[in-house]
Scaffold this active site. Sequence first.
Site, PDB file in Angstrom:
ATOM      1  N   ARG A  28       0.853  -1.206   0.000  1.00 11.50           N
ATOM      2  CA  ARG A  28       0.000   0.000   0.000  1.00 11.50           C
ATOM      3  C   ARG A  28       0.891   1.258   0.000  1.00 11.50           C
ATOM      4  O   ARG A  28       1.135   1.844  -1.035  1.00 11.50           O
ATOM      5  CB  ARG A  28      -0.952  -0.032   1.225  1.00 11.50           C
ATOM      6  CG  ARG A  28      -2.160   0.885   1.069  1.00 11.50           C
ATOM      7  CD  ARG A  28      -1.878   2.337   1.332  1.00 11.50           C
ATOM      8  NE  ARG A  28      -1.447   2.597   2.702  1.00 11.50           N
ATOM      9  CZ  ARG A  28      -0.940   3.763   3.105  1.00 11.50           C
ATOM     10  NH1 ARG A  28      -0.805   4.762   2.253  1.00 11.50           N
ATOM     11  NH2 ARG A  28      -0.553   3.931   4.360  1.00 11.50           N
ATOM     12  N   HIS A  49       4.032   5.144  12.985  1.00 16.01           N
ATOM     13  CA  HIS A  49       4.311   4.959  11.550  1.00 16.01           C
ATOM     14  C   HIS A  49       5.321   6.034  11.138  1.00 16.01           C
ATOM     15  O   HIS A  49       4.988   7.215  11.127  1.00 16.01           O
ATOM     16  CB  HIS A  49       2.968   5.118  10.822  1.00 16.01           C
ATOM     17  CG  HIS A  49       3.013   5.124   9.336  1.00 16.01           C
ATOM     18  ND1 HIS A  49       2.414   4.140   8.572  1.00 16.01           N
ATOM     19  CD2 HIS A  49       3.515   6.006   8.430  1.00 16.01           C
ATOM     20  CE1 HIS A  49       2.556   4.411   7.280  1.00 16.01           C
ATOM     21  NE2 HIS A  49       3.227   5.540   7.173  1.00 16.01           N
ATOM     22  N   HIS A  79       8.495   7.537   8.545  1.00 10.78           N
ATOM     23  CA  HIS A  79       9.215   7.556   7.271  1.00 10.78           C
ATOM     24  C   HIS A  79      10.656   7.969   7.541  1.00 10.78           C
ATOM     25  O   HIS A  79      10.916   8.735   8.463  1.00 10.78           O
ATOM     26  CB  HIS A  79       8.542   8.520   6.288  1.00 10.78           C
ATOM     27  CG  HIS A  79       7.290   7.952   5.685  1.00 10.78           C
ATOM     28  ND1 HIS A  79       7.208   7.550   4.381  1.00 10.78           N
ATOM     29  CD2 HIS A  79       6.080   7.684   6.238  1.00 10.78           C
ATOM     30  CE1 HIS A  79       6.000   7.058   4.142  1.00 10.78           C
ATOM     31  NE2 HIS A  79       5.288   7.129   5.258  1.00 10.78           N
ATOM     32  N   CYS A 139       4.251   9.469   0.427  1.00 11.66           N
ATOM     33  CA  CYS A 139       2.922  10.005   0.153  1.00 11.66           C
ATOM     34  C   CYS A 139       2.987  10.823  -1.128  1.00 11.66           C
ATOM     35  O   CYS A 139       3.799  11.733  -1.250  1.00 11.66           O
ATOM     36  CB  CYS A 139       2.473  10.888   1.313  1.00 11.66           C
ATOM     37  SG  CYS A 139       0.958  11.748   0.960  1.00 11.66           S
TER      38      CYS A 139
HETATM   39  N1  COA Z   1     -13.058   4.355  -4.318  1.00 15.53           N
HETATM   40  C1  COA Z   1     -13.269   4.426  -5.654  1.00 15.53           C
HETATM   41  N2  COA Z   1     -13.724   5.524  -6.279  1.00 15.53           N
HETATM   42  C2  COA Z   1     -13.980   6.591  -5.499  1.00 15.53           C
HETATM   43  C3  COA Z   1     -13.786   6.583  -4.112  1.00 15.53           C
HETATM   44  C4  COA Z   1     -13.283   5.406  -3.516  1.00 15.53           C
HETATM   45  N3  COA Z   1     -13.056   5.342  -2.214  1.00 15.53           N
HETATM   46  N4  COA Z   1     -14.130   7.791  -3.633  1.00 15.53           N
HETATM   47  C5  COA Z   1     -14.517   8.531  -4.678  1.00 15.53           C
HETATM   48  N5  COA Z   1     -14.441   7.816  -5.808  1.00 15.53           N
HETATM   49  C6  COA Z   1     -14.742   8.229  -7.181  1.00 15.53           C
HETATM   50  C7  COA Z   1     -16.104   8.851  -7.296  1.00 15.53           C
HETATM   51  O1  COA Z   1     -17.068   7.872  -7.512  1.00 15.53           O
HETATM   52  C8  COA Z   1     -15.915   9.778  -8.482  1.00 15.53           C
HETATM   53  O2  COA Z   1     -15.950   9.009  -9.658  1.00 15.53           O
HETATM   54  P1  COA Z   1     -16.458   9.626 -11.060  1.00 15.53           P
HETATM   55  O3  COA Z   1     -15.493  10.727 -11.413  1.00 15.53           O
HETATM   56  O4  COA Z   1     -16.390   8.471 -11.996  1.00 15.53           O
HETATM   57  O5  COA Z   1     -17.836  10.138 -10.779  1.00 15.53           O
HETATM   58  C9  COA Z   1     -14.494  10.277  -8.316  1.00 15.53           C
HETATM   59  O6  COA Z   1     -13.816   9.264  -7.555  1.00 15.53           O
HETATM   60  C10 COA Z   1     -14.410  11.594  -7.605  1.00 15.53           C
HETATM   61  O7  COA Z   1     -15.179  11.541  -6.404  1.00 15.53           O
HETATM   62  P2  COA Z   1     -15.107  12.645  -5.273  1.00 15.53           P
HETATM   63  O8  COA Z   1     -15.958  12.266  -4.135  1.00 15.53           O
HETATM   64  O9  COA Z   1     -15.349  14.008  -5.921  1.00 15.53           O
HETATM   65  O10 COA Z   1     -13.648  12.495  -4.799  1.00 15.53           O
HETATM   66  P3  COA Z   1     -12.416  13.470  -4.920  1.00 15.53           P
HETATM   67  O11 COA Z   1     -11.995  13.590  -6.345  1.00 15.53           O
HETATM   68  O12 COA Z   1     -12.699  14.708  -4.170  1.00 15.53           O
HETATM   69  O13 COA Z   1     -11.315  12.611  -4.143  1.00 15.53           O
HETATM   70  C11 COA Z   1     -10.777  10.926  -2.495  1.00 15.53           C
HETATM   71  C12 COA Z   1     -11.493  12.222  -2.795  1.00 15.53           C
HETATM   72  C13 COA Z   1     -10.641  10.797  -0.998  1.00 15.53           C
HETATM   73  C14 COA Z   1     -11.591   9.787  -3.071  1.00 15.53           C
HETATM   74  C15 COA Z   1      -9.395  10.925  -3.196  1.00 15.53           C
HETATM   75  O14 COA Z   1      -8.742  12.110  -2.931  1.00 15.53           O
HETATM   76  C16 COA Z   1      -8.535   9.777  -2.747  1.00 15.53           C
HETATM   77  O15 COA Z   1      -8.831   8.613  -3.035  1.00 15.53           O
HETATM   78  N6  COA Z   1      -7.448  10.058  -2.048  1.00 15.53           N
HETATM   79  C17 COA Z   1      -6.573   9.042  -1.501  1.00 15.53           C
HETATM   80  C18 COA Z   1      -5.234   9.591  -1.339  1.00 15.53           C
HETATM   81  C19 COA Z   1      -4.305   8.569  -0.742  1.00 15.53           C
HETATM   82  O16 COA Z   1      -4.560   7.382  -0.631  1.00 15.53           O
HETATM   83  N7  COA Z   1      -3.127   9.067  -0.373  1.00 15.53           N
HETATM   84  C20 COA Z   1      -2.117   8.280   0.201  1.00 15.53           C
HETATM   85  C21 COA Z   1      -2.450   7.750   1.547  1.00 15.53           C
HETATM   86  S1  COA Z   1      -1.864   8.761   2.871  1.00 15.53           S
HETATM   87 ZN    ZN Z   2       3.245   6.521   5.298  1.00 14.96          ZN
END
Ligand code: COA
Ligand code: ZN
Length: 306
Positions: free
Chosen positions: A12, A203, A205, A236
Amino acid sequence: MTRIYFNDVVTRDGFQIEPEFIPTDTKVALIDELSLCGLTKIEVTSFTSAKAIPMLRDAEEVMGRIRRVPGVEYTVLVPNVRGAERALESHADELNLVMSISEMHNLANLRMPREKSFSELREVIAMAAGKVPVNVSLSTCFGCPMEGNVPHEEVVRWAERFAKLGVRGLTICDTTGMAHPAQVTRTAQTLRERFGALPLTFHFHNTRGMGLANVMAAAQAGIDRFDGSLGGLGGCPYAPGASGNISSEDAIHMLEAVGYDTGVDMHRLLAAARRLPQVVGHDVPGQVVKAGLTTDLYPRQRPSSN
Ligand code: COA
Ligand code: ZN
């Protein structure tokens, strides 16, 4: 001997920043290998948006194909309600929810303010109740690359809000390697006094070379759960200059050397670490895999004749 519980996050946190997509088969094979190493937990993947983290777009398939070994917990990172729905369908053993203590990092990483994250995650905790335990990872607890210093009191305040919701544990993350040992000691002591028996994981880094010093400081302050990444991969994607997690094998090697019991089979773990450069296509930061264990002995070199 004091027991230390170790969670490997390579597939991850380790993989999410890699530029080349790692095939699903390779991820599954690595997790299956890690499952036999004696780790307490493996953070398999994250249920995030595929646009945000393309590397982990195969989360369902990976969760469906790994061979689960009894005694190992398979956890997944979850940022919102949609992620929790997917994680529950995949029968994760734990949901590891995530939000940042720093507002700017939360906006960059999760594209929402902290309060919005908190209300989403509160909903997730309600959804998971009675089904699966929930841990919360609090990012940027020791400093933020955009805001700088993160006040100690802010960490306690957010930890308290989640503790009140009945989570099974909290992970205190140094997302961008800004923590130093004195700060770690203080945070560990405060949180242990404040939250008593609530399991706390740290955790780290190794971005600035302080990773293992921080592990020691935390262990000496009574922290007995750590995250690490095989080979020291990781970072990240939303933190400028972020680099690898502490290397699991280096941290475990150190903890065992000073007398902790991690339950990990170092030989198996090193065998997995040895294959990692092939998996990611480049060298990895872990050091013990290159030098061998301190208990490995080498034949004495004969003096050369000239
Ligand atoms: N799994 C799959 N798809 C997801 C989702 C999830 N958990 N959450 C949102 N989506 C999809 C939505 O369905 C939407 O799809 P579409 O464009 O086909 O309609 C799209 O993503 C955007 O949705 P939205 O709610 O507007 O999300 P966002 O663009 O504001 O992003 C997060 C928010 C949280 C989903 C996104 O920023 C993210 O996944 N971040 C993770 C970052 C990460 O893991 N960083 C490292 C770890 S520290
Ligand atoms: Zn980390």
